[in-house]
Design an enzyme around this catalytic site. Structure first.
Site, PDB file in Angstrom:
ATOM      1  N   ARG A  96      54.522   2.124  43.765  1.00 50.73           N
ATOM      2  CA  ARG A  96      53.791   1.705  44.967  1.00 50.73           C
ATOM      3  C   ARG A  96      52.378   1.229  44.606  1.00 50.73           C
ATOM      4  NH1 ARG A  96      57.875   0.182  47.213  1.00 50.73           N
ATOM      5  NH2 ARG A  96      59.196   1.697  48.185  1.00 50.73           N
ATOM      6  N   GLU A  99      52.950  -2.115  43.222  1.00 45.99           N
ATOM      7  CA  GLU A  99      53.216  -3.006  44.349  1.00 45.99           C
ATOM      8  C   GLU A  99      51.905  -3.381  45.058  1.00 45.99           C
ATOM      9  OE1 GLU A  99      56.255  -2.962  48.086  1.00 45.99           O
ATOM     10  OE2 GLU A  99      55.074  -1.152  47.779  1.00 45.99           O
ATOM     11  N   SER A 122      34.336  -1.621  36.057  1.00 51.09           N
ATOM     12  CA  SER A 122      34.590  -0.795  34.878  1.00 51.09           C
ATOM     13  C   SER A 122      35.519   0.372  35.177  1.00 51.09           C
ATOM     14  CB  SER A 122      33.268  -0.250  34.336  1.00 51.09           C
ATOM     15  OG  SER A 122      33.513   0.665  33.285  1.00 51.09           O
TER      16      SER A 122
END
Length: 156
Positions: A96, A99, A122
């Site tokens: 997820r 995704e 960073s």
């Protein structure tokens, strides 16, 4: 003296042993973080092989988990970072996040560059926090804060 790893194999094996000890001792990541003296996110990442712990913290974590002196040494080494293989993650939780970056990665990049200019956020000078909050529509929501320092690109 500070040392860095060349091959992540030993650190990965330590992470497996540490998680096994955490489970056997019925500990939470917060309990481990409490003895380390660092945040739960940093400590978890360190035990999973993504950060080096200072000596005192490495010793405290190893003692809590019942790990040996070799574990203390490994917990103190600068790791070869990166915990995911090149393939699309199979674990649903990790997938997820993958995704989310597939869908919103270019949006995040555009917004960062529009607001900050050419550069990066960073992951070294970085903070992470995860909170569970009530969803006004029922259930619960996850609030994940990724707080990284902006580093501008410098021509050379």
């Amino acid at each position: 003296m500070v040392h860095a790893q060349f091959d992540p194999t030993a650190r990965r094996a330590l992470a497996i042993a540490a998680v096994d000890a955490k489970i056997r001792k019925d500990l939470s990541w917060q309990q481990i973080a409490d003895v380390s003296g660092h945040s739960v996110a940093f400590t978890t990442a360190a035990v999973l092989g993504q950060h080096a712990l200072p000596e005192e913290s490495a010793r405290a974590v190893a003692e809590l988990l019942g790990l040996d002196e070799d574990a203390v040494r490994l917990l103190r080494t600068i790791p070869t970072r990166g915990s995911l293989d090149g393939a699309v993650p199979a674990d649903p939780t990790i997938y997820r996040f993958y995704e989310m970056l597939q869908v919103y990665g270019t949006t995040l990049k555009e917004l960062v560059h529009e607001q900050f200019g050419d550069g990066i956020i960073s992951a070294i000078n970085f903070r992470l926090d995860v909170k569970k909050v009530a969803d006004p529509e029922g259930g619960e929501r996850a609030v994940i804060t990724l707080d990284g320092k902006y580093l501008p690109t410098k021509p050379f």
